[in-house]
Design a protein around this motif. Structure first.
Motif, PDB file in Angstrom:
ATOM      1  N   LEU A  77      -0.253  -1.138   8.302  1.00  0.00           N
ATOM      2  CA  LEU A  77      -0.041  -0.105   9.314  1.00  0.00           C
ATOM      3  C   LEU A  77      -0.876  -0.308  10.565  1.00  0.00           C
ATOM      4  O   LEU A  77      -0.488   0.153  11.644  1.00  0.00           O
ATOM      5  CB  LEU A  77      -0.361   1.269   8.721  1.00  0.00           C
ATOM      6  CG  LEU A  77       0.586   1.751   7.611  1.00  0.00           C
ATOM      7  CD1 LEU A  77      -0.031   2.908   6.850  1.00  0.00           C
ATOM      8  CD2 LEU A  77       1.936   2.145   8.191  1.00  0.00           C
ATOM      9  N   SER A  78      -1.999  -1.016  10.475  1.00  0.00           N
ATOM     10  CA  SER A  78      -2.949  -1.023  11.589  1.00  0.00           C
ATOM     11  C   SER A  78      -3.324  -2.399  12.125  1.00  0.00           C
ATOM     12  O   SER A  78      -3.973  -2.477  13.171  1.00  0.00           O
ATOM     13  CB  SER A  78      -4.243  -0.304  11.165  1.00  0.00           C
ATOM     14  OG  SER A  78      -3.973   1.024  10.764  1.00  0.00           O
ATOM     15  N   GLY A 109       3.619   2.090  -0.004  1.00  0.00           N
ATOM     16  CA  GLY A 109       3.054   3.196  -0.765  1.00  0.00           C
ATOM     17  C   GLY A 109       3.519   3.200  -2.209  1.00  0.00           C
ATOM     18  O   GLY A 109       4.076   2.218  -2.715  1.00  0.00           O
ATOM     19  N   ALA A 154      -2.334  -1.824   2.257  1.00  0.00           N
ATOM     20  CA  ALA A 154      -1.534  -0.776   2.894  1.00  0.00           C
ATOM     21  C   ALA A 154      -2.072  -0.439   4.282  1.00  0.00           C
ATOM     22  O   ALA A 154      -1.295  -0.268   5.239  1.00  0.00           O
ATOM     23  CB  ALA A 154      -1.511   0.469   2.008  1.00  0.00           C
ATOM     24  N   ALA A 155      -3.389  -0.337   4.417  1.00  0.00           N
ATOM     25  CA  ALA A 155      -3.978  -0.018   5.716  1.00  0.00           C
ATOM     26  C   ALA A 155      -3.725  -1.133   6.724  1.00  0.00           C
ATOM     27  O   ALA A 155      -3.441  -0.872   7.899  1.00  0.00           O
ATOM     28  CB  ALA A 155      -5.476   0.225   5.558  1.00  0.00           C
ATOM     29  N   SER A 168      -5.230  -0.202  -1.305  1.00  0.00           N
ATOM     30  CA  SER A 168      -5.479   0.543  -0.072  1.00  0.00           C
ATOM     31  C   SER A 168      -5.732  -0.387   1.106  1.00  0.00           C
ATOM     32  O   SER A 168      -5.339  -0.097   2.239  1.00  0.00           O
ATOM     33  CB  SER A 168      -6.666   1.482  -0.278  1.00  0.00           C
ATOM     34  OG  SER A 168      -7.830   0.749  -0.667  1.00  0.00           O
ATOM     35  N   LEU A 171       7.692   2.118   6.800  1.00  0.00           N
ATOM     36  CA  LEU A 171       6.675   1.172   6.356  1.00  0.00           C
ATOM     37  C   LEU A 171       5.732   1.811   5.343  1.00  0.00           C
ATOM     38  O   LEU A 171       5.354   1.178   4.346  1.00  0.00           O
ATOM     39  CB  LEU A 171       5.891   0.656   7.562  1.00  0.00           C
ATOM     40  CG  LEU A 171       4.873  -0.452   7.302  1.00  0.00           C
ATOM     41  CD1 LEU A 171       5.524  -1.641   6.615  1.00  0.00           C
ATOM     42  CD2 LEU A 171       4.206  -0.884   8.606  1.00  0.00           C
ATOM     43  N   ARG A 172       5.342   3.058   5.585  1.00  0.00           N
ATOM     44  CA  ARG A 172       4.478   3.753   4.616  1.00  0.00           C
ATOM     45  C   ARG A 172       5.166   3.860   3.255  1.00  0.00           C
ATOM     46  O   ARG A 172       4.518   3.753   2.212  1.00  0.00           O
ATOM     47  CB  ARG A 172       4.123   5.146   5.140  1.00  0.00           C
ATOM     48  CG  ARG A 172       3.096   5.140   6.261  1.00  0.00           C
ATOM     49  CD  ARG A 172       2.615   6.552   6.570  1.00  0.00           C
ATOM     50  NE  ARG A 172       1.617   6.551   7.633  1.00  0.00           N
ATOM     51  CZ  ARG A 172       1.899   6.740   8.920  1.00  0.00           C
ATOM     52  NH1 ARG A 172       3.164   6.941   9.283  1.00  0.00           N
ATOM     53  NH2 ARG A 172       0.954   6.717   9.829  1.00  0.00           N
ATOM     54  N   GLU A 173       6.469   4.091   3.264  1.00  0.00           N
ATOM     55  CA  GLU A 173       7.207   4.159   2.008  1.00  0.00           C
ATOM     56  C   GLU A 173       7.188   2.809   1.287  1.00  0.00           C
ATOM     57  O   GLU A 173       7.001   2.735   0.073  1.00  0.00           O
ATOM     58  CB  GLU A 173       8.654   4.585   2.282  1.00  0.00           C
ATOM     59  CG  GLU A 173       9.499   4.745   1.024  1.00  0.00           C
ATOM     60  CD  GLU A 173      10.924   5.126   1.339  1.00  0.00           C
ATOM     61  OE1 GLU A 173      11.492   5.955   0.596  1.00  0.00           O
ATOM     62  OE2 GLU A 173      11.486   4.593   2.331  1.00  0.00           O
ATOM     63  N   ARG A 212       7.173   3.726  11.275  1.00  0.00           N
ATOM     64  CA  ARG A 212       5.956   3.932  10.480  1.00  0.00           C
ATOM     65  C   ARG A 212       6.250   4.629   9.151  1.00  0.00           C
ATOM     66  O   ARG A 212       5.677   4.287   8.121  1.00  0.00           O
ATOM     67  CB  ARG A 212       4.951   4.767  11.287  1.00  0.00           C
ATOM     68  CG  ARG A 212       4.680   4.234  12.674  1.00  0.00           C
ATOM     69  CD  ARG A 212       3.816   3.007  12.647  1.00  0.00           C
ATOM     70  NE  ARG A 212       2.419   3.337  12.418  1.00  0.00           N
ATOM     71  CZ  ARG A 212       1.443   2.428  12.383  1.00  0.00           C
ATOM     72  NH1 ARG A 212       1.737   1.144  12.533  1.00  0.00           N
ATOM     73  NH2 ARG A 212       0.198   2.783  12.195  1.00  0.00           N
ATOM     74  N   GLU A 213       7.150   5.596   9.182  1.00  0.00           N
ATOM     75  CA  GLU A 213       7.476   6.307   7.950  1.00  0.00           C
ATOM     76  C   GLU A 213       8.097   5.359   6.929  1.00  0.00           C
ATOM     77  O   GLU A 213       7.771   5.385   5.742  1.00  0.00           O
ATOM     78  CB  GLU A 213       8.424   7.464   8.259  1.00  0.00           C
ATOM     79  CG  GLU A 213       8.804   8.281   7.040  1.00  0.00           C
ATOM     80  CD  GLU A 213       9.720   9.444   7.382  1.00  0.00           C
ATOM     81  OE1 GLU A 213      10.235  10.089   6.448  1.00  0.00           O
ATOM     82  OE2 GLU A 213       9.931   9.697   8.591  1.00  0.00           O
TER      83      GLU A 213
END
Length: 282
Positions: free
Chosen positions: A125-126, A260, A121-122, A118, A255-257, A252-253
């Motif tokens: 994105l941030s 994730g 992953a965070a 986590s 990258l989340r994939e 973003r989508e």
């Protein structure tokens, strides 16, 4: 007289895990190449006094254990920092003044090497600087050494493409690797003629962009490829032959994939690391 700005360090998230150790060792070359400090950061969440003290001792022990970095013989300045607060928030805050943040793909509390934790992953994105997610090596030894860096370039012409290519060239020179710049489809449709024409245009644009980078880095081997598959499909078949994957943070989508569960499943048997960059980060 204006004082020179302090160099932006390479920050490594330290939690006592083997994954964090690997991330720190991976980051040594990044710090040496930039001539900046390598900062080992441990974050301790506050709790009752006894628990906080125990965690503090654990963090200090983990940081001291990284004398393994000194054993590499690299001329790197090591800084040690212990902060109070949640690890994710602490690393994001540190990213505002860092050249790069490096973390292991999983932390001390995760037991599935195939997944991305986590915290990683965070950060992907941030964070406010490039983020390297360093994966654990596979149990099976490689048959051949892997010297390939893959950089995903947006199919549509975009300023971020040049930033990504520049980062890929620097990483390839640093890690004695070849560069494979690829454009992939976000999805696969039944209109093969239109998709094929789009691939050809994307490849032509990519080659135009690569021309100046090839002139600037004549000693690097650079390839360009337009694939009729998605990036995840490409990784599923190629991740065992890649040492580093470089992607942008704009979608973003996408990258989340990648960071994730889907990306974790694809990279289950690989140890290629991820480097997430954004034009605004640099």
């Amino acid at each position: 007289m204006n004082e020179l700005a302090a160099p932006r360090p390479i920050v490594v998230g330290i939690d006592g895990s083997k994954a964090a150790t690997r991330a720190a060792l991976w980051a040594v070359d990044e710090a040496v190449s930039r001539d900046v400090p390598l900062r080992l950061l441990s974050a301790i969440e506050s709790g009752d006094p006894l628990e906080a003290e125990r965690k503090l001792v654990t963090a200090e022990t983990a940081v001291r254990a990284f004398t393994a970095i000194e054993a590499t013989g690299q001329p790197v300045k090591i800084e040690q920092e212990i902060v109070q607060g949640p690890p994710i928030e602490s690393l994001i805050r540190a990213s505002a003044s860092a050249a790069m943040v490096c973390v292991g793909s999983v932390g001390l509390l995760h037991f599935q090497p195939s997944r991305v934790g986590s915290t990683a992953a965070a950060l992907a994105l941030s964070a406010r600087c490039p983020v390297a997610i360093v994966r654990e090596p596979r149990k099976q030894p490689r048959r051949l050494p892997v010297h390939r860096i893959v950089v995903e370039v947006d199919k549509a012409p975009a300023p971020d493409n040049d930033v990504l290519l520049g980062v890929a060239m620097e990483e390839a020179r640093l890690r004695d690797a070849t560069v494979e710049a690829i454009v992939c489809r976000r999805s696969v449709s039944d209109d093969t003629a239109a998709e094929g024409e789009g691939d050809r245009r994307a490849l032509a644009d990519l080659d135009r962009r690569l021309a100046r980078w090839r002139r600037r880095y004549p000693d690097l081997h650079v390839e360009s490829v337009a694939l009729g598959t998605t990036f995840m499909e490409f990784l599923a078949y190629n991740c065992r032959t890649v040492q580093l994957v470089i992607v942008g943070a704009g979608n973003r989508e996408h990258l989340r994939e990648l960071v994730g569960p889907v990306g974790g499943a694809v990279l289950r048997d690989a140890d290629c690391s991820l480097l997430i960059v954004n034009r605004q980060h640099l």
